[in-house]
Design an enzyme around this catalytic site. Structure first.
Site, PDB file in Angstrom:
ATOM      1  N   HIS A   6      -3.781  -2.082   1.067  1.00  0.00           N
ATOM      2  CA  HIS A   6      -2.897  -1.414   2.026  1.00  0.00           C
ATOM      3  C   HIS A   6      -3.719  -0.347   2.757  1.00  0.00           C
ATOM      4  O   HIS A   6      -4.033   0.697   2.190  1.00  0.00           O
ATOM      5  CB  HIS A   6      -1.732  -0.795   1.238  1.00  0.00           C
ATOM      6  CG  HIS A   6      -0.776  -0.005   2.071  1.00  0.00           C
ATOM      7  ND1 HIS A   6       0.163   0.845   1.507  1.00  0.00           N
ATOM      8  CD2 HIS A   6      -0.586   0.070   3.417  1.00  0.00           C
ATOM      9  CE1 HIS A   6       0.871   1.407   2.478  1.00  0.00           C
ATOM     10  NE2 HIS A   6       0.427   0.961   3.638  1.00  0.00           N
ATOM     11  N   SER A  31       0.285   0.083  -8.270  1.00  0.00           N
ATOM     12  CA  SER A  31      -0.594   0.773  -7.328  1.00  0.00           C
ATOM     13  C   SER A  31      -1.638   1.576  -8.090  1.00  0.00           C
ATOM     14  O   SER A  31      -1.306   2.512  -8.826  1.00  0.00           O
ATOM     15  CB  SER A  31       0.215   1.696  -6.430  1.00  0.00           C
ATOM     16  OG  SER A  31      -0.687   2.517  -5.719  1.00  0.00           O
ATOM     17  N   HIS A  37      -2.320  -3.422  -6.250  1.00  0.00           N
ATOM     18  CA  HIS A  37      -2.077  -2.814  -4.933  1.00  0.00           C
ATOM     19  C   HIS A  37      -3.054  -1.655  -4.774  1.00  0.00           C
ATOM     20  O   HIS A  37      -3.126  -0.751  -5.612  1.00  0.00           O
ATOM     21  CB  HIS A  37      -0.625  -2.324  -4.841  1.00  0.00           C
ATOM     22  CG  HIS A  37      -0.270  -1.760  -3.501  1.00  0.00           C
ATOM     23  ND1 HIS A  37       0.132  -2.526  -2.437  1.00  0.00           N
ATOM     24  CD2 HIS A  37      -0.252  -0.472  -3.057  1.00  0.00           C
ATOM     25  CE1 HIS A  37       0.384  -1.756  -1.393  1.00  0.00           C
ATOM     26  NE2 HIS A  37       0.154  -0.501  -1.741  1.00  0.00           N
ATOM     27  N   MET A  44       7.609   0.489   4.076  1.00  0.00           N
ATOM     28  CA  MET A  44       7.374   1.746   3.365  1.00  0.00           C
ATOM     29  C   MET A  44       8.725   2.369   3.019  1.00  0.00           C
ATOM     30  O   MET A  44       9.535   2.647   3.901  1.00  0.00           O
ATOM     31  CB  MET A  44       6.562   2.715   4.231  1.00  0.00           C
ATOM     32  CG  MET A  44       5.118   2.303   4.471  1.00  0.00           C
ATOM     33  SD  MET A  44       4.194   1.889   2.976  1.00  0.00           S
ATOM     34  CE  MET A  44       4.338   3.414   2.035  1.00  0.00           C
ATOM     35  N   ASP A  94      -4.443   1.368  -2.310  1.00  0.00           N
ATOM     36  CA  ASP A  94      -4.104   2.228  -1.174  1.00  0.00           C
ATOM     37  C   ASP A  94      -5.343   2.914  -0.621  1.00  0.00           C
ATOM     38  O   ASP A  94      -5.967   3.735  -1.294  1.00  0.00           O
ATOM     39  CB  ASP A  94      -3.109   3.301  -1.618  1.00  0.00           C
ATOM     40  CG  ASP A  94      -1.749   2.706  -1.923  1.00  0.00           C
ATOM     41  OD1 ASP A  94      -1.185   2.049  -1.032  1.00  0.00           O
ATOM     42  OD2 ASP A  94      -1.257   2.885  -3.055  1.00  0.00           O
ATOM     43  N   MET A 114      -6.600   5.476   2.196  1.00  0.00           N
ATOM     44  CA  MET A 114      -6.106   6.516   3.123  1.00  0.00           C
ATOM     45  C   MET A 114      -7.283   7.261   3.744  1.00  0.00           C
ATOM     46  O   MET A 114      -8.228   7.613   3.029  1.00  0.00           O
ATOM     47  CB  MET A 114      -5.246   7.524   2.362  1.00  0.00           C
ATOM     48  CG  MET A 114      -4.104   6.888   1.584  1.00  0.00           C
ATOM     49  SD  MET A 114      -3.220   8.142   0.647  1.00  0.00           S
ATOM     50  CE  MET A 114      -1.994   7.122  -0.178  1.00  0.00           C
ATOM     51  N   ASP A 145       7.194  -0.580  -0.817  1.00  0.00           N
ATOM     52  CA  ASP A 145       6.151   0.322  -1.296  1.00  0.00           C
ATOM     53  C   ASP A 145       6.627   1.767  -1.285  1.00  0.00           C
ATOM     54  O   ASP A 145       6.804   2.360  -0.213  1.00  0.00           O
ATOM     55  CB  ASP A 145       4.904   0.147  -0.415  1.00  0.00           C
ATOM     56  CG  ASP A 145       3.697   0.882  -0.969  1.00  0.00           C
ATOM     57  OD1 ASP A 145       3.780   1.417  -2.091  1.00  0.00           O
ATOM     58  OD2 ASP A 145       2.667   0.903  -0.270  1.00  0.00           O
ATOM     59  N   MET A 154      -4.122   2.547   5.160  1.00  0.00           N
ATOM     60  CA  MET A 154      -3.449   3.632   5.890  1.00  0.00           C
ATOM     61  C   MET A 154      -4.528   4.371   6.663  1.00  0.00           C
ATOM     62  O   MET A 154      -4.886   5.518   6.349  1.00  0.00           O
ATOM     63  CB  MET A 154      -2.715   4.546   4.903  1.00  0.00           C
ATOM     64  CG  MET A 154      -1.437   3.913   4.370  1.00  0.00           C
ATOM     65  SD  MET A 154      -0.879   4.631   2.815  1.00  0.00           S
ATOM     66  CE  MET A 154      -1.841   3.637   1.681  1.00  0.00           C
TER      67      MET A 154
HETATM   68  C1  DX5 Z   1       2.011   5.611  -0.595  1.00  0.00           C
HETATM   69  C2  DX5 Z   1       1.320   4.375  -1.120  1.00  0.00           C
HETATM   70  C3  DX5 Z   1       2.009   3.736  -2.270  1.00  0.00           C
HETATM   71  C4  DX5 Z   1       2.034   4.600  -3.508  1.00  0.00           C
HETATM   72  C5  DX5 Z   1       3.260   4.251  -4.295  1.00  0.00           C
HETATM   73  O1  DX5 Z   1       1.416   6.010   0.564  1.00  0.00           O
HETATM   74  O2  DX5 Z   1       1.245   3.390  -0.094  1.00  0.00           O
HETATM   75  O3  DX5 Z   1       1.449   2.464  -2.580  1.00  0.00           O
HETATM   76  O4  DX5 Z   1       0.892   4.429  -4.307  1.00  0.00           O
HETATM   77  O5  DX5 Z   1       3.386   5.163  -5.324  1.00  0.00           O
HETATM   78  P1  DX5 Z   1       4.762   5.418  -6.068  1.00  0.00           P
HETATM   79  O6  DX5 Z   1       5.177   4.107  -6.705  1.00  0.00           O
HETATM   80  O7  DX5 Z   1       4.397   6.477  -7.050  1.00  0.00           O
HETATM   81  O8  DX5 Z   1       5.772   5.858  -5.029  1.00  0.00           O
HETATM   82 ZN    ZN Z   2       0.666   1.270  -0.685  1.00  0.00          ZN
END
Ligand code: DX5
Ligand code: ZN
Length: 220
Positions: A67, A9, A34, A138, A36, A38, A176, A69
């Protein structure tokens, strides 16, 4: 053959040295990037947006697993395709018309993923499972890297795998949050196909070796 796809990620990368960290992933045994995204509304944090993803995909040479969010993700499906996404995952909890959203993602030529928060029951996907290329379970509450793994995830993997098998679907299961060398093998054994790892990879003194180790311990 059993999948053991490793997806670091980028959220845990050093953003001041993003190109260096992307090249690290390019040169490692990692399979996917990956990413993220947000929005500060669906989750209580804001990560990064389109210009940063554009910069990432200019250098990344592996599958781009995005991903989202964000609320109302339908607004940006085409944008994320144009930015180079290969897999676009939306949250079940953010989609009123999930079936329509999945069709819209696939119409753009991307694989369609659905993410479930820790409290969301996998049985809710029964009627759309054949339309989903990947379910992202998740294993932490979304919004932040570096949280600890929620153990109930193993049960969800087994329940989801049963739904996938019974419906003759080819849906991948992605995990994840909180993935480390302590739980990686057990997750694959339970039925996971893709493991996302953020802080475990990027906070390691040797990320390349850490990724190689994750690949090795998850090979069944
Ligand atoms: C959390 C993200 C994850 C995050 C995982 O909201 O969707 O992808 O980056 O990070 P670690 O591996 O540090 O839990
Ligand atoms: Zn993620």
């Amino acid at each position: 053959m059993k999948h053991n796809i490793i997806a670091p990620s980028v959220l845990a990368a050093d953003f001041a040295n993003l190109q260096r960290d992307i090249e690290m992933i390019n040169n490692s045994e990692a399979d996917w990037f990956h990413i993220d995204i947000m929005d500060g509304v669906f989750v209580p944090n804001i990560s990064f947006g389109m210009p940063v993803l554009d910069a990432i995909t200019k250098h990344a040479r592996k599958t781009i697993d995005v991903h989202l969010m964000i609320v109302d993700p339908d607004r940006y499906i085409k944008t994320f395709k144009d930015l180079g996404s290969d897999i676009l995952t939306v949250h079940y909890e953010a989609c009123t018309h999930l079936h329509r959203t999945l069709q819209a993602i696939k119409a753009e030529g991307m694989k369609a993923g659905v993410a479930l928060n820790p409290h969301t029951n996998v049985a809710l996907l029964e009627d759309v499972i054949n339309d989903i290329d990947m379910v992202c379970l998740m294993s932490v509450n979304p919004g932040f890297g570096g949280q600890s793994f929620i153990e109930n995830t193993y049960k969800k993997i087994k329940q989801l795998k049963e739904i996938i098998t019974r419906n003759n679907a080819s849906t991948l299961i992605e995990i994840d949050g909180g993935v480390t060398n302590q739980n990686a093998r057990q997750l694959i054994e339970a039925g996971a196909d893709v493991l996302v790892a953020g802080s475990y990879v990027f906070k390691a003194s040797d990320p390349i070796a850490t990724i190689a180790d994750l690949k090795k311990i998850t090979a069944l």
